[in-house]
Write a protein that holds these residues in place. Structure first.
Motif, PDB file in Angstrom:
ATOM      1  N   ARG A 400      67.100  78.635 -20.517  1.00 36.47           N
ATOM      2  CA  ARG A 400      66.312  77.478 -20.946  1.00 36.47           C
ATOM      3  C   ARG A 400      66.860  76.164 -20.412  1.00 36.47           C
ATOM      4  NH1 ARG A 400      67.270  77.663 -26.045  1.00 36.47           N
ATOM      5  NH2 ARG A 400      68.530  75.772 -26.181  1.00 36.47           N
ATOM      6  N   ALA A 401      68.180  76.000 -20.390  1.00 37.14           N
ATOM      7  CA  ALA A 401      68.767  74.730 -19.949  1.00 37.14           C
ATOM      8  C   ALA A 401      68.373  74.407 -18.510  1.00 37.14           C
ATOM      9  CB  ALA A 401      70.285  74.783 -20.093  1.00 37.14           C
ATOM     10  N   GLU A 402      68.346  75.420 -17.644  1.00 38.96           N
ATOM     11  CA  GLU A 402      67.965  75.194 -16.240  1.00 38.96           C
ATOM     12  C   GLU A 402      66.474  74.903 -16.128  1.00 38.96           C
ATOM     13  OE1 GLU A 402      69.952  74.717 -13.928  1.00 38.96           O
ATOM     14  OE2 GLU A 402      71.699  76.011 -14.007  1.00 38.96           O
ATOM     15  N   ALA A 403      65.662  75.612 -16.902  1.00 38.77           N
ATOM     16  CA  ALA A 403      64.212  75.379 -16.866  1.00 38.77           C
ATOM     17  C   ALA A 403      63.867  74.013 -17.448  1.00 38.77           C
ATOM     18  CB  ALA A 403      63.496  76.487 -17.633  1.00 38.77           C
ATOM     19  N   GLN A 404      64.533  73.626 -18.534  1.00 40.33           N
ATOM     20  CA  GLN A 404      64.311  72.312 -19.134  1.00 40.33           C
ATOM     21  C   GLN A 404      64.526  71.188 -18.127  1.00 40.33           C
ATOM     22  OE1 GLN A 404      67.012  72.807 -22.733  1.00 40.33           O
ATOM     23  NE2 GLN A 404      65.643  71.176 -23.404  1.00 40.33           N
ATOM     24  N   ALA A 405      65.580  71.324 -17.362  1.00 37.83           N
ATOM     25  CA  ALA A 405      65.958  70.270 -16.418  1.00 37.83           C
ATOM     26  C   ALA A 405      65.103  70.263 -15.164  1.00 37.83           C
ATOM     27  CB  ALA A 405      67.432  70.420 -16.045  1.00 37.83           C
ATOM     28  N   GLY A 406      64.232  71.258 -15.018  1.00 39.96           N
ATOM     29  CA  GLY A 406      63.373  71.327 -13.838  1.00 39.96           C
ATOM     30  C   GLY A 406      64.001  72.060 -12.674  1.00 39.96           C
ATOM     31  N   ASN A 407      65.137  72.735 -12.903  1.00 41.03           N
ATOM     32  CA  ASN A 407      65.829  73.444 -11.822  1.00 41.03           C
ATOM     33  C   ASN A 407      65.278  74.845 -11.598  1.00 41.03           C
ATOM     34  OD1 ASN A 407      67.583  71.239 -11.563  1.00 41.03           O
ATOM     35  ND2 ASN A 407      68.997  72.088 -13.084  1.00 41.03           N
ATOM     36  N   TYR A 408      64.828  75.489 -12.680  1.00 43.89           N
ATOM     37  CA  TYR A 408      64.305  76.844 -12.586  1.00 43.89           C
ATOM     38  C   TYR A 408      62.784  76.762 -12.653  1.00 43.89           C
ATOM     39  CZ  TYR A 408      63.567  81.810 -13.560  1.00 43.89           C
ATOM     40  OH  TYR A 408      63.151  83.125 -13.495  1.00 43.89           O
ATOM     41  N   PRO A 409      62.070  77.146 -11.582  1.00 45.25           N
ATOM     42  CA  PRO A 409      60.635  76.842 -11.485  1.00 45.25           C
ATOM     43  C   PRO A 409      59.668  77.897 -11.991  1.00 45.25           C
ATOM     44  CG  PRO A 409      61.428  77.631  -9.368  1.00 45.25           C
ATOM     45  CD  PRO A 409      62.614  77.638 -10.298  1.00 45.25           C
ATOM     46  N   PHE A 410      60.148  79.095 -12.351  1.00 44.26           N
ATOM     47  CA  PHE A 410      59.226  80.170 -12.745  1.00 44.26           C
ATOM     48  C   PHE A 410      58.817  79.940 -14.205  1.00 44.26           C
ATOM     49  CE2 PHE A 410      58.586  85.088 -12.405  1.00 44.26           C
ATOM     50  CZ  PHE A 410      57.213  84.899 -12.478  1.00 44.26           C
TER      51      PHE A 410
END
Length: 497
Positions: A400-410
């Motif tokens: 979640r932390a990576e997706a929240q920050a916009g780093n993980y795009p899936f």
């Protein structure tokens, strides 16, 4: 159903000692017209978030969980007396909320729009008590199993993507007609939450990737992730192997990888697992465990990896699949040579497929699943349900932390919708569904769900005001700063807050 009967039932519940209802009592309340029943279908990727949202609104001493079988792969339901008012339903109201996962997101859109009756689990006197404690404390362990279904019109549907995307040919079940513009416009549609999706590989492939990437020494044992997904810190994430997005794209689409070293170029597992780690990597079969057409998870995979139907210029790729859309497989599970594809009607079926692949010595498998699923969770017998693990994409972990920050795009935005003719505006049912929809993906709601579920769901950027970097409390923990254009999953994801 008369609302005054529901209110009368609430008053009686307030006077009586709180306890979980037996199925016989549910049947009696249904006959008396004092039970509020809500039928929801679609998106199996969000089944745990949905269940947690219902549980959070229940008097814990009255909460029960119903599965269609021990695994609950196709149907689940939840009963209780409401702990507080939800919409127009007062505290104490006895509710029974059904969630059909079978068929995925498509069953939360097309039959909802056309008011077509579909199979839903029947909760009643024929259900069987399990060995689980009652009232239930876990959303993932049933207190009853109910093996009967009956055709019922869904009150609402959930989709991993907006309804329009599921009308594309690549996402329509065989023989299904796309909705008309009028039918779509008669749906009351609004965002629910952002769902995080991830690529999973069988544990045999996971270990080989760890060895190939120097995480584990040659011949070493698999370094596993914790059973609790909420404890994935930097040290754990460093042990997770990665796959290139373009390799996964090639794996999942026609004309990509071959899984056969007689084909020029030796395009297969050997690209990511060299023969120095696995001497047979050039001929390892490509085992794909995927969802059927109509699945929102499959629609996100099609959009993200195959650009289908998103590439209007004609560059969309064809996802590898099976003829027809009722689920099935092409080929045989075996460790060597060629391609095997299995299509499942729910997320539980994908897990079963991955477990079947893992059971064959030397066989590697790959799947796409919603990230809220925890392969290390235990079944009723105390055994881990999933012989697979999630991997990074291009070095970025699906957390979640990576997706929240916009780093993980899936990441894609789920919606909840209902037919405005079936659920009348201003009705108590609409008020219940509206309250549920507006809060399922909120930071406050996500705060109280279990840590495993929290890894797969975020609050959309539109759900809060102000810059993302200035958020505090629950917003800082669960709100996303990235998103796609509203109701357009084909738009690229970007940082918007």
């Amino acid at each position: 159903m008369k609302f005054k009967l529901v209110a009368a039932a609430a008053a009686l519940c307030a006077l009586a000692p709180a306890h979980a209802l037996t199925t016989a009592e549910i049947a009696t309340a249904r006959t008396a017209g004092t039970l509020k029943e809500i039928y929801v279908s679609g998106a199996s990727a969000l089944r745990l978030s949905f269940a947690a949202a219902i549980q959070s609104r229940c008097d814990a001493t009255t909460f029960d969980v119903f599965f269609n079988d021990a695994a609950g792969a196709n149907h689940r339901a939840y009963s209780c007396n409401l702990a507080a008012a939800v919409g127009a339903l007062p505290a104490g109201t006895p509710v029974l909320v059904y969630k059909r996962d079978q068929g995925g997101s498509g069953q939360g859109v097309n039959p909802v729009a056309t008011a077509t009756a579909i199979a839903h689990m029947v909760v009643g006197a024929t259900c069987v008590r399990t060995a689980e404690p009652q009232p239930a404390s876990s959303i993932d362990q049933p207190t009853y199993t109910c093996g009967t279904t009956a055709n019922t019109v869904s009150d609402a549907g959930i989709s991993d993507v907006e309804p329009a995307l599921l009308q594309a040919v690549v996402n329509l079940p065989t023989g299904a007609a796309a909705l008309t513009g009028t039918q779509i416009s008669n749906l009351d549609v609004a965002p629910l939450a952002q769902g995080i999706f991830a690529v999973a590989v069988t544990k045999q492939a996971y270990l080989a990737l760890q060895q190939a990437q120097g995480i584990v020494a040659p011949g070493g044992a698999l370094i596993d992730v914790p059973a609790d997904q909420s404890t994935w810190d930097a040290a754990v994430i460093a042990t997770i192997p990665s796959l290139p997005t373009e390799w996964v794209r090639s794996f999942l689409t026609a004309g990509g990888l071959s899984g056969n070293n007689t084909v020029a170029g030796k395009r297969g597992w050997n690209i990511v697992i060299p023969t120095t780690v696995d001497a047979s990597s050039e001929t390892r079969k490509l085992h794909i465990c995927r969802r059927t057409e109509g699945s929102g998870t499959q629609a996100t995979s099609n959009a993200f990896f195959a650009y289908n139907p998103c590439n209007v210029g004609g560059g969309a790729l064809t996802p590898l699949g099976v003829t027809g859309s009722a689920g099935g497989s092409a080929g045989t599970i075996a460790p060597l040579t060629g391609t095997f594809v299995n299509e499942a009607t729910g997320a539980g079926g994908v897990e079963t497929c991955m477990n079947n692949v893992e059971a064959v010595a030397g066989a590697y498998g790959l799947a796409v699943l919603g990230r809220e699923v925890n392969p290390r969770r235990l079944n009723a017998g105390g055994v881990e349900v999933g012989n697979y693990r999630f991997v990074k994409l291009d070095g970025i972990a699906p957390v979640r932390a990576e997706a929240q920050a916009g780093n993980y795009p899936f990441v894609y935005e789920a919606t909840m919708q209902w037919n405005k003719t079936v659920v009348a505006p201003g009705s108590d049912k609409e008020s219940f569904l509206s309250a549920l929809r507006s809060s399922i993906g909120s930071p406050a709601a996500l705060k109280v769900v279990d840590g495993n579920t929290q890894q797969g769901v975020m609050s959309p950027a539109a759900s809060y005001t102000g810059p993302w970097v200035s958020q505090v409390g629950d917003n800082a923990l669960f709100a996303s700063r990235a998103g796609r254009v509203s109701n357009n999953s084909c738009a690229p994801i970007r940082i918007v807050k």
